[in-house]
Write a protein that holds these residues in place. Structure first.
Motif, PDB file in Angstrom:
ATOM      1  N   HIS A   3      -2.580 -10.502  -5.463  1.00  0.00           N
ATOM      2  CA  HIS A   3      -1.764  -9.778  -4.489  1.00  0.00           C
ATOM      3  C   HIS A   3      -1.639  -8.314  -4.881  1.00  0.00           C
ATOM      4  O   HIS A   3      -1.721  -7.961  -6.044  1.00  0.00           O
ATOM      5  CB  HIS A   3      -0.377 -10.400  -4.421  1.00  0.00           C
ATOM      6  CG  HIS A   3      -0.414 -11.862  -4.100  1.00  0.00           C
ATOM      7  ND1 HIS A   3      -0.730 -12.343  -2.857  1.00  0.00           N
ATOM      8  CD2 HIS A   3      -0.198 -12.943  -4.882  1.00  0.00           C
ATOM      9  CE1 HIS A   3      -0.692 -13.664  -2.879  1.00  0.00           C
ATOM     10  NE2 HIS A   3      -0.380 -14.057  -4.097  1.00  0.00           N
ATOM     11  N   VAL A  31       3.235  -9.129  -1.709  1.00  0.00           N
ATOM     12  CA  VAL A  31       2.779  -8.394  -0.532  1.00  0.00           C
ATOM     13  C   VAL A  31       1.286  -8.173  -0.701  1.00  0.00           C
ATOM     14  O   VAL A  31       0.836  -7.782  -1.783  1.00  0.00           O
ATOM     15  CB  VAL A  31       3.505  -7.035  -0.394  1.00  0.00           C
ATOM     16  CG1 VAL A  31       2.975  -6.251   0.793  1.00  0.00           C
ATOM     17  CG2 VAL A  31       5.010  -7.239  -0.282  1.00  0.00           C
ATOM     18  N   ASP A  32       0.535  -8.432   0.353  1.00  0.00           N
ATOM     19  CA  ASP A  32      -0.915  -8.253   0.268  1.00  0.00           C
ATOM     20  C   ASP A  32      -1.352  -6.967   0.945  1.00  0.00           C
ATOM     21  O   ASP A  32      -0.623  -6.401   1.768  1.00  0.00           O
ATOM     22  CB  ASP A  32      -1.621  -9.444   0.913  1.00  0.00           C
ATOM     23  CG  ASP A  32      -1.495 -10.682   0.045  1.00  0.00           C
ATOM     24  OD1 ASP A  32      -1.653 -10.540  -1.191  1.00  0.00           O
ATOM     25  OD2 ASP A  32      -1.180 -11.762   0.591  1.00  0.00           O
ATOM     26  N   GLN A  33      -2.532  -6.562   0.603  1.00  0.00           N
ATOM     27  CA  GLN A  33      -3.175  -5.395   1.202  1.00  0.00           C
ATOM     28  C   GLN A  33      -3.135  -5.496   2.726  1.00  0.00           C
ATOM     29  O   GLN A  33      -3.451  -6.536   3.296  1.00  0.00           O
ATOM     30  CB  GLN A  33      -4.630  -5.364   0.695  1.00  0.00           C
ATOM     31  CG  GLN A  33      -5.565  -4.392   1.363  1.00  0.00           C
ATOM     32  CD  GLN A  33      -5.184  -2.970   1.003  1.00  0.00           C
ATOM     33  OE1 GLN A  33      -4.815  -2.691  -0.129  1.00  0.00           O
ATOM     34  NE2 GLN A  33      -5.251  -2.088   1.987  1.00  0.00           N
ATOM     35  N   GLU A  35      -0.491  -5.360   4.749  1.00  0.00           N
ATOM     36  CA  GLU A  35       0.732  -5.904   5.359  1.00  0.00           C
ATOM     37  C   GLU A  35       1.682  -4.794   5.785  1.00  0.00           C
ATOM     38  O   GLU A  35       1.591  -3.661   5.324  1.00  0.00           O
ATOM     39  CB  GLU A  35       1.450  -6.826   4.365  1.00  0.00           C
ATOM     40  CG  GLU A  35       0.844  -8.213   4.286  1.00  0.00           C
ATOM     41  CD  GLU A  35       1.842  -9.205   3.698  1.00  0.00           C
ATOM     42  OE1 GLU A  35       2.645  -9.764   4.466  1.00  0.00           O
ATOM     43  OE2 GLU A  35       1.826  -9.394   2.468  1.00  0.00           O
ATOM     44  N   VAL A  37       5.679  -4.819   5.784  1.00  0.00           N
ATOM     45  CA  VAL A  37       6.849  -5.617   5.447  1.00  0.00           C
ATOM     46  C   VAL A  37       8.109  -4.776   5.580  1.00  0.00           C
ATOM     47  O   VAL A  37       8.140  -3.635   5.123  1.00  0.00           O
ATOM     48  CB  VAL A  37       6.756  -6.135   3.987  1.00  0.00           C
ATOM     49  CG1 VAL A  37       7.941  -7.046   3.664  1.00  0.00           C
ATOM     50  CG2 VAL A  37       5.449  -6.857   3.763  1.00  0.00           C
ATOM     51  N   ASN A 191      -0.434   1.443   9.585  1.00  0.00           N
ATOM     52  CA  ASN A 191      -0.692   0.064   9.186  1.00  0.00           C
ATOM     53  C   ASN A 191      -1.921  -0.496   9.901  1.00  0.00           C
ATOM     54  O   ASN A 191      -2.754  -1.162   9.293  1.00  0.00           O
ATOM     55  CB  ASN A 191       0.547  -0.774   9.476  1.00  0.00           C
ATOM     56  CG  ASN A 191       0.302  -2.241   9.144  1.00  0.00           C
ATOM     57  OD1 ASN A 191       0.286  -3.086  10.037  1.00  0.00           O
ATOM     58  ND2 ASN A 191       0.069  -2.521   7.862  1.00  0.00           N
ATOM     59  N   THR A 196      -1.011  -0.288   3.676  1.00  0.00           N
ATOM     60  CA  THR A 196       0.044  -1.250   3.405  1.00  0.00           C
ATOM     61  C   THR A 196       1.378  -0.496   3.455  1.00  0.00           C
ATOM     62  O   THR A 196       1.522   0.532   2.792  1.00  0.00           O
ATOM     63  CB  THR A 196      -0.137  -1.855   1.999  1.00  0.00           C
ATOM     64  OG1 THR A 196      -1.489  -2.282   1.881  1.00  0.00           O
ATOM     65  CG2 THR A 196       0.819  -3.006   1.772  1.00  0.00           C
ATOM     66  N   LYS A 211       5.630  -6.466  10.645  1.00  0.00           N
ATOM     67  CA  LYS A 211       5.025  -7.760  10.934  1.00  0.00           C
ATOM     68  C   LYS A 211       5.775  -8.873  10.221  1.00  0.00           C
ATOM     69  O   LYS A 211       5.770 -10.016  10.638  1.00  0.00           O
ATOM     70  CB  LYS A 211       3.573  -7.776  10.438  1.00  0.00           C
ATOM     71  CG  LYS A 211       2.627  -6.883  11.226  1.00  0.00           C
ATOM     72  CD  LYS A 211       1.239  -7.017  10.608  1.00  0.00           C
ATOM     73  CE  LYS A 211       0.254  -6.019  11.174  1.00  0.00           C
ATOM     74  NZ  LYS A 211      -0.887  -5.876  10.235  1.00  0.00           N
ATOM     75  N   ARG A 212       6.412  -8.468   9.080  1.00  0.00           N
ATOM     76  CA  ARG A 212       7.061  -9.483   8.257  1.00  0.00           C
ATOM     77  C   ARG A 212       8.405  -8.927   7.807  1.00  0.00           C
ATOM     78  O   ARG A 212       8.529  -7.732   7.554  1.00  0.00           O
ATOM     79  CB  ARG A 212       6.158  -9.755   7.053  1.00  0.00           C
ATOM     80  CG  ARG A 212       6.740 -10.667   6.001  1.00  0.00           C
ATOM     81  CD  ARG A 212       5.714 -10.819   4.876  1.00  0.00           C
ATOM     82  NE  ARG A 212       6.347 -11.266   3.643  1.00  0.00           N
ATOM     83  CZ  ARG A 212       5.805 -11.143   2.451  1.00  0.00           C
ATOM     84  NH1 ARG A 212       4.611 -10.563   2.317  1.00  0.00           N
ATOM     85  NH2 ARG A 212       6.437 -11.590   1.391  1.00  0.00           N
ATOM     86  N   ALA A 226       7.754 -14.213   9.347  1.00  0.00           N
ATOM     87  CA  ALA A 226       7.266 -13.355  10.422  1.00  0.00           C
ATOM     88  C   ALA A 226       8.434 -12.638  11.108  1.00  0.00           C
ATOM     89  O   ALA A 226       9.531 -13.182  11.209  1.00  0.00           O
ATOM     90  CB  ALA A 226       6.493 -14.174  11.447  1.00  0.00           C
TER      91      ALA A 226
END
Ligand SMILES: Nc1ncnc2c1ncn2[C@@H]1O[C@H](COP(=O)(O)OP(=O)(O)OP(=O)(O)O)[C@@H](O)[C@H]1O
Ligand SMILES: [Mg+2]
Lengths: 247, 407
Positions: A3, A31-33, A35, A37, A191, A196, A211-212, A226
């Protein structure tokens, strides 16, 4: 590949006299590339503390934090400075531009500390300013721009260093709702282009643009999912009561 | 971040508040200007005194013999001194008694109370240089001759002051009264000082035996010349040995050379200058504290800026060097202003002193030394860096989170 951001069992404990405050009370977050958040929560829930740790401005009391696979939770100040320089782009509520430097000089600052040559600095600063549509204002001082424009300059500055993560702490807090929405749309666009983004806010209506959503309460994550899930925007009852009591 | 960047930034912050910058630099400006002025004056003084000594003759050896009092039979007379010169021609080139007479000088109805009367021999005037042992040339006429001295003739040579004011410029063959005795003027000396009353130009030279008769001088004084400035110390040794042989105690005489006096004067001036420079350095120190003070204020004022820079990746040393360079730049500019001011002041002082002494342009000149300027500038930069270090370090150590929150 792991991650991009990985917090494991992170605690931040402040000792205030006899009292200990658990600003972060065992956080696990990845958190991933790519995303987008939003970290939300009421006042005192630990958002800024989390942001400081994610932003390598502070280290956790215990637990581990890997950024881009590197363990940054036990780093010295200067090592952290280098990580901030290379991997993180900050957008602050108060824009935090240096008043006596021109727009372009402000945008060049992270590149300056990265030791990049003057020519490349100019070039990348102008590119960055073009992305936020302010290339024509590059010779101006920050005080000659509107709040929304200043925030866009600070976004350009965050982008100039080509960071892995853009960290925005209440980026719309000082703006009216229309310019605030504009800035948000801009973050969404970044984004979409692959950046990110981690957004910190106490405002649900802003958080839902992500998105999250990760919801904090008393230093713990009480929701992570989500943004379009109706559960995401439910304010915990007791917390609201607490907020009223504080007000 | 590199040096030029920090330097430009430093200039920028200085330009942003010129008044404050000037006040910050004031201590440094005053300190540096003071150092420049002091070194210029000291240097000028040294040059001036050396020139004066040079004029007197740098190879002069003065011998003063006090003797051992009435009861002692030991004595050294003029013949012994002549013998010394004959014996050591490679070191000593001449000798003349030099008797300071207390005499009333009168010409016509006018008294010349401040005129000095000296008794010398014909050797006081040196034919090979065309000057007296004290460096004055002959304007007209002749100097005292062997016969004048041997026969105690009532003839004299006068300085340019007397020639002009006692004789209206035409003294040759005229007489002047020295303690009631008329002396005929046979020669006039060139102007060697500033031609004022009581100066080196207000003198009368008469045969030394005549002067001894007039009395007044305590002990015997001889003027000797060494063959060269460099042999004067050896010449002094020769004379001293001779006198020691006779008197067996060094209390009975004193031998001085111009060269030594020049050196002693130089080293005295050097010491004096060092003390003054140290005093001026205190103002540099105060200037440094002023810079430190303002830098500390500046660090506090710019806490948020420091936080921003740190959040963008500035390391401790980036922040530290930024503030140190700023302090160094401030004091360097102060130093440069101080140097310019000091040079201007030294020039002004040169003119003022020339005016006061009435020496004109060939007299005293306060010359700034390259060394003095270099040291003053170096010290001012060093002071800035030294006193900038504490505030700079404070800035470097700020916690970025606290600094960002500061307003
Ligand atoms: N430096 C500190 N020393 C002691 N306690 C602290 C410190 N920083 C934060 N805290 C405490 O940690 C808890 C979380 O604070 P934090 O600033 O993270 O909240 P937040 O979610 O950002 O709140 P807000 O929305 O008001 O900014 C609070 O109870 C706060 O009092
Ligand atoms: Mg906060």
């Amino acid at each position: 590949m792991g991650h991009l951001i990985e917090l494991k069992n992170v605690y931040k404990i402040y000792q205030m006299g006899d009292e200990t405050v658990h600003a972060l009370d065992g956080i696990d977050l990845t958190v991933d590339q790519g995303e987008f958040v939003a970290i939300v929560g009421s006042s005192g829930s630990g958002k800024s503390t989390a942001m400081n740790i994610i932003g390598c401005l502070d280290v956790p009391t215990s637990g581990s934090y890997h950024l881009g696979g590197i363990d940054v939770s036990t780093m010295e100040d200067d090592q952290q400075a280098e990580i901030r320089n290379k991997m993180l782009g900050f957008i602050f509520q108060q824009y935090n531009l240096i008043p006596k430097l021109t727009v372009q000089e402000n945008v060049e600052l992270p590149l300056l500390y990265a030791g990049i040559s003057a020519e490349e600095r100019h070039e990348r600063a102008i590119q960055s300013l073009q992305r936020v549509g302010l290339a024509d204002k590059r010779k101006n001082l920050p005080s000659q721009l509107s709040g929304g424009q200043q925030q866009r300059v600070s976004i350009a500055r965050a982008l100039a260093g080509k960071p892995s993560v853009i960290l925005a702490d209440e980026p719309t807090g000082a703006l009216d709702s229309r310019t605030g929405r504009e800035v948000l749309r801009f973050l969404q666009q970044l984004n979409r282009e692959g950046d990110t983004v981690v957004l910190i806010t106490h405002d649900n209506s802003i958080a839902v643009k992500a998105k999250r959503i990760v919801r904090l309460q008393d230093g713990r994550i009480i929701y992570d999912g989500a943004a379009d899930d109706p559960q995401a925007v439910v304010q915990p009852q007791e917390d609201e009561a607490g907020e009223e009591a504080r007000a | 971040m590199n040096f030029t960047q920090s330097f430009k930034l430093a200039i920028k912050s200085l330009m942003l508040s010129k008044m404050r910058a000037l006040l910050t630099m004031l201590g440094i400006i005053i300190g540096v200007a003071a150092v420049i002025i002091i070194t210029s004056l000291g240097n000028g003084m040294q040059n001036y005194m050396n020139a004066q000594f040079e004029q007197l003759g740098s190879n002069l050896v003065q011998v003063m013999i006090y003797g051992l009092g009435e009861d002692s039979t030991r004595s050294v007379d003029a013949d012994d001194m002549y013998a010394l010169v004959e014996k050591y021609p490679q070191y000593l080139s001449g000798v003349s008694p030099y008797v300071t007479a207390s005499a009333k000088v009168r010409q016509g109805t006018e008294d010349f109370e401040r005129t000095s009367v000296y008794g010398v021999s014909e050797d006081f005037y040196r034919d090979e240089t065309g000057k007296t042992m004290q460096g004055a040339g002959l304007e007209e006429g002749r100097f005292l001759r062997y016969v004048d001295v041997a026969r105690h003739q009532n003839v004299c040579v006068v300085g340019s002051f007397l020639a002009e004011y006692a004789f209206q410029g035409d003294p040759l063959g005229q007489t002047i009264s020295i303690s009631g005795v008329p002396y005929t003027v046979v020669g006039v000396l060139e102007e060697s000082g500033d031609n004022t009353e009581g100066s080196g130009d207000d003198v009368v030279y008469i045969p030394y035996a005549n002067a001894q008769r007039l009395g007044g001088g305590y002990g015997d004084t001889y003027m000797m010349t060494a063959t060269d400035r460099d042999t004067s110390t050896a010449a002094k040794g020769i004379v001293e040995n001779r006198l020691m042989d006779v008197y067996q105690t060094s209390d009975a005489y004193m031998v001085m050379t111009s060269a030594e006096m020049m050196d002693a004067m130089d080293s005295m001036l050097d010491t004096l200058m060092m003390i003054l420079i140290l005093i001026a350095a205190i103002s540099l120190l105060v200037g440094g504290i002023g810079i430190m003070n303002i830098m500390l204020v500046s660090v506090t004022e710019r806490t948020r800026e420091i936080g921003i820079r740190k959040s963008l990746g500035a390391k401790c040393r980036d922040i530290r060097s930024q503030f140190i360079i700023e302090a160094g730049t401030t004091s360097a500019i102060g130093g440069a202003i101080g140097i310019v001011l000091g040079i201007i002041m030294a020039n002004v002082l040169t003119n003022v002193i020339a005016l006061v002494l009435g020496t004109g342009n060939d007299g005293f000149v306060a010359v700034p030394t390259v060394g003095g300027i270099g040291v003053a500038f170096g010290v001012s930069v060093a002071v800035g860096i030294l006193f900038g270090y504490l505030p700079a370090n404070k800035a470097a150590k700020l916690n970025p989170i606290d600094a960002l929150r500061y307003d």
